[in-house]
Design a protein around this motif. Structure first.
Motif, short mmCIF file in Angstrom:
data_model
loop_
_atom_site.label_atom_id
_atom_site.label_comp_id
_atom_site.label_asym_id
_atom_site.label_seq_id
_atom_site.Cartn_x
_atom_site.Cartn_y
_atom_site.Cartn_z
N THR A 1 -80.04 2.18 56.41
CA THR A 1 -79.72 0.80 55.96
C THR A 1 -78.49 0.63 57.11
OG1 THR A 1 -79.65 1.27 53.54
CG2 THR A 1 -78.07 -0.25 54.25
N ILE A 2 -78.58 -0.60 57.27
CA ILE A 2 -77.64 -1.29 58.20
C ILE A 2 -76.34 -2.00 57.40
CG2 ILE A 2 -76.95 -3.04 60.02
CD1 ILE A 2 -78.99 -0.93 60.93
N ALA A 3 -75.29 -1.20 57.27
CA ALA A 3 -74.32 -1.41 56.35
C ALA A 3 -73.14 -2.37 57.11
CB ALA A 3 -73.68 -0.34 55.95
N PHE A 4 -73.03 -3.55 56.61
CA PHE A 4 -71.94 -4.21 57.19
C PHE A 4 -70.53 -3.98 56.51
CE2 PHE A 4 -75.51 -7.10 57.99
CZ PHE A 4 -75.24 -7.65 59.16
N ASN B 1 -89.82 -2.73 58.97
CA ASN B 1 -89.23 -2.24 60.18
C ASN B 1 -88.34 -1.01 60.02
OD1 ASN B 1 -87.15 -3.15 58.98
ND2 ASN B 1 -86.33 -4.57 60.47
N GLY B 2 -88.48 -0.26 58.64
CA GLY B 2 -87.86 0.84 58.36
C GLY B 2 -86.35 0.81 58.12
N LEU B 3 -85.92 -0.35 57.86
CA LEU B 3 -84.38 -0.60 57.91
C LEU B 3 -84.05 -1.60 56.68
CD1 LEU B 3 -83.57 -1.45 61.56
CD2 LEU B 3 -83.08 0.69 60.44
N ASP B 4 -82.97 -1.20 55.97
CA ASP B 4 -82.60 -2.14 54.95
C ASP B 4 -81.26 -2.71 55.31
OD1 ASP B 4 -82.24 -3.42 52.48
OD2 ASP B 4 -82.13 -1.60 51.32
N TYR B 5 -80.87 -3.82 54.53
CA TYR B 5 -79.29 -4.14 55.02
C TYR B 5 -78.56 -4.45 53.76
CZ TYR B 5 -82.70 -5.10 58.91
OH TYR B 5 -83.53 -5.23 60.04
N ALA B 6 -77.29 -4.07 53.93
CA ALA B 6 -76.14 -4.27 52.83
C ALA B 6 -75.04 -4.63 53.54
CB ALA B 6 -76.15 -2.98 52.27
N VAL B 7 -74.12 -5.38 52.47
CA VAL B 7 -72.72 -5.34 52.86
C VAL B 7 -71.89 -4.77 52.13
CG1 VAL B 7 -72.61 -7.79 51.60
CG2 VAL B 7 -70.92 -7.23 53.05
N VAL B 8 -71.13 -3.76 52.42
CA VAL B 8 -70.39 -3.03 51.30
C VAL B 8 -68.84 -3.65 51.37
CG1 VAL B 8 -69.53 -0.59 51.06
CG2 VAL B 8 -71.69 -1.02 52.51
N VAL B 9 -68.61 -3.65 50.11
CA VAL B 9 -67.41 -4.41 49.59
C VAL B 9 -66.58 -3.82 48.53
CG1 VAL B 9 -68.05 -6.80 50.35
CG2 VAL B 9 -68.15 -6.02 48.04
N MET C 1 -67.62 8.15 54.02
CA MET C 1 -68.15 8.82 52.95
C MET C 1 -69.34 8.46 52.12
SD MET C 1 -66.97 12.00 53.52
CE MET C 1 -67.44 12.73 51.97
N ALA C 2 -68.92 7.23 51.68
CA ALA C 2 -70.22 6.52 50.79
C ALA C 2 -71.21 6.19 51.64
CB ALA C 2 -69.31 5.18 50.06
N ARG C 3 -71.02 5.73 52.78
CA ARG C 3 -72.35 5.38 53.44
C ARG C 3 -72.57 6.31 54.66
NH1 ARG C 3 -74.36 2.37 49.84
NH2 ARG C 3 -75.58 1.67 51.26
N ARG C 4 -72.47 7.45 54.30
CA ARG C 4 -72.58 8.51 55.58
C ARG C 4 -74.02 8.55 56.00
NH1 ARG C 4 -71.69 10.99 50.78
NH2 ARG C 4 -73.34 12.34 50.04
N LYS C 5 -74.97 7.95 55.57
CA LYS C 5 -76.39 8.34 56.02
C LYS C 5 -76.74 6.62 56.74
CE LYS C 5 -78.23 11.59 52.84
NZ LYS C 5 -79.40 11.70 51.65
N ASP C 6 -75.89 5.81 56.77
CA ASP C 6 -76.06 4.66 57.26
C ASP C 6 -75.67 4.30 58.56
OD1 ASP C 6 -77.23 4.06 54.44
OD2 ASP C 6 -75.42 2.73 54.05
N GLY D 1 -62.88 -0.06 62.65
CA GLY D 1 -64.04 0.48 61.84
C GLY D 1 -63.79 2.16 61.55
N PRO D 2 -64.49 2.68 60.92
CA PRO D 2 -64.15 4.25 60.67
C PRO D 2 -64.31 5.10 61.92
CG PRO D 2 -66.22 3.48 59.50
CD PRO D 2 -65.56 2.36 60.23
N LEU D 3 -63.15 5.91 62.15
CA LEU D 3 -63.26 6.83 63.38
C LEU D 3 -64.26 7.83 62.88
CD1 LEU D 3 -59.46 7.32 64.03
CD2 LEU D 3 -61.20 5.55 65.01
N PHE D 4 -64.26 8.15 61.72
CA PHE D 4 -65.31 9.68 61.72
C PHE D 4 -66.93 9.20 61.39
CE2 PHE D 4 -60.88 10.58 60.46
CZ PHE D 4 -60.63 11.46 61.03
N HIS D 5 -67.28 8.10 61.73
CA HIS D 5 -68.55 7.93 61.61
C HIS D 5 -69.08 7.36 62.97
CE1 HIS D 5 -71.76 6.80 58.67
NE2 HIS D 5 -72.21 6.00 59.62
#
Length: 368
Positions: free
Chosen positions: A8-11, A44-52, A88-93, A102-106
């Protein structure tokens, strides 16, 4: 056959629900324009989400889903949310951050850093703000896969200050065509008793690099006594006076205004004045151009890149230069009409669809 979504492409939607800023506007427009580009990309093997965060209003998108935080998670500070919860919540994205941080650990991330002004104009920011942004920029520039920025000028500055190598930085110019969808509200003209074409618009901003003091000095001249300078934004007359400025009576303060009110002021203004000493992009001049409002700008930062030959340029340290150029933009009809025509052509080259496509294609390639 059912498509298997591998990633997933997570905004990073931290900006939703925050106060209105130019950076947040860019993020909102890019998400909306990207949503329009996703149609037809199935498979295309991708999904798209905005995380709020919970309780935040988000526009309804056709192709981008809205993912809210786990309701069982305790309410935490927005910095902790971005730096701890989000990765953590979007660790596979693949996380896409559009508002400088943005998050340093991703590591599987891309971040849009709009400018390097915490380095080039440090006096415009508090010490804690500067230190925090510089700390994050250092690691984001090294760890994230892509650094987006909004102009070639900003790219050069980010390289100059060691934020990231040039080969990692991708320039995505802002769009400005959103203003063409806004119905003008001319209520502020009546409220401030303004005459069309006999006032000049500028930002009510006390940051040193915005350089609004040069306009205040210019409007103290006898030649501009019948022209009003209308400053829109949060800063007040008292804020400028507390910094030592002598504010003449023909400087008016519109306060915070809505988008329709701003468009109403722009379409009736004699000119927009933009005297910044540095800008990563400079969206208001392009918005003004799109609406047929002549622009007088400083030839600094990204402004020549953005405005091209469609603006009059004035020495940002000379009140006389601003006085002369403003009078030319208002009263020389041939020059005025030339600026209006050139400005519309210049603005036509900056659309959110074009910006989103460049962003979209770059992220899709990097996230595989």
């Amino acid at each position: 056959m059912k498509t298997i979504v591998s990633k997933t492409i997570a905004f990073n939607g931290k900006f939703f629900g925050a106060g209105p800023t130019g950076v947040h506007r860019v993020a909102e427009q890019l998400v909306a324009a990207t949503d329009g580009l996703i149609t037809g990309q199935a498979g295309n093997g991708l999904d798209y989400a905005v995380v709020v965060r919970n309780g935040v209003e988000v526009p309804s998108y056709r192709n981008i889903s809205c993912v809210r935080e786990n309701p069982r998670v305790r309410k935490i500070h927005r910095i902790a949310w971005e730096q701890l919860y989000l990765p953590m919540a979007r660790r596979k994205d693949f996380i896409l951050n559009l508002c400088n941080l943005g998050p340093l650990f991703h590591r599987d991330s891309a971040t849009m850093i709009h400018d390097a002004q915490v380095y080039s104009a440090p006096e415009s920011y508090s010490l804690p703000f500067r230190l925090w942004y510089r700390f994050l920029f250092f690691f984001i520039g090294k760890r994230h896969k892509i650094i987006f920025t909004v102009s070639e000028f900003s790219k050069g500055e980010l390289v100059r200050y060691g934020v990231a190598n040039a080969d990692k930085i991708v320039v995505v110019h802002n769009g400005c065509d959103h203003v063409l969808q806004v119905r003008p509200d001319e209520g502020k003209l009546a409220a401030l008793r303004l005459k069309p074409r006999r006032y000049v618009l500028a930002l009510a901003n006390t940051q040193k690099h915005k350089n609004i003091g040069i306009l205040i000095k210019a409007f103290a001249s006898a030649e501009l006594k019948d022209i009003e300078l209308v400053l829109f934004g949060a800063a007040t007359r008292g804020d400028f006076e507390n910094l030592g400025h002598v504010v003449p009576l023909n400087v008016r303060f519109a306060g915070r205004i809505t988008d329709p009110e701003l468009v109403g002021l722009m379409v009736n203004a004699g000119a927009l004045a933009f005297p910044s000493l540095t800008e990563g992009f400079g969206l208001p001049p392009l918005e003004a151009m799109a609406l047929g409002c002549p622009v007088v700008a400083a030839p600094f930062g990204a402004l020549p890149e953005v405005c091209g030959e469609a603006a009059l340029y004035a020495d940002p340290f000379s009140p006389d230069a601003w006085r002369q150029n403003i009078l030319t933009a208002l009263d020389d009809e041939a020059v005025r009409q030339s600026l209006i025509s050139a400005g519309r052509r210049q603005a036509d080259g900056f659309t959110w669809k074009r910006a989103a496509r460049h962003l979209f294609e770059t992220v899709n390639a990097a996230s595989r």
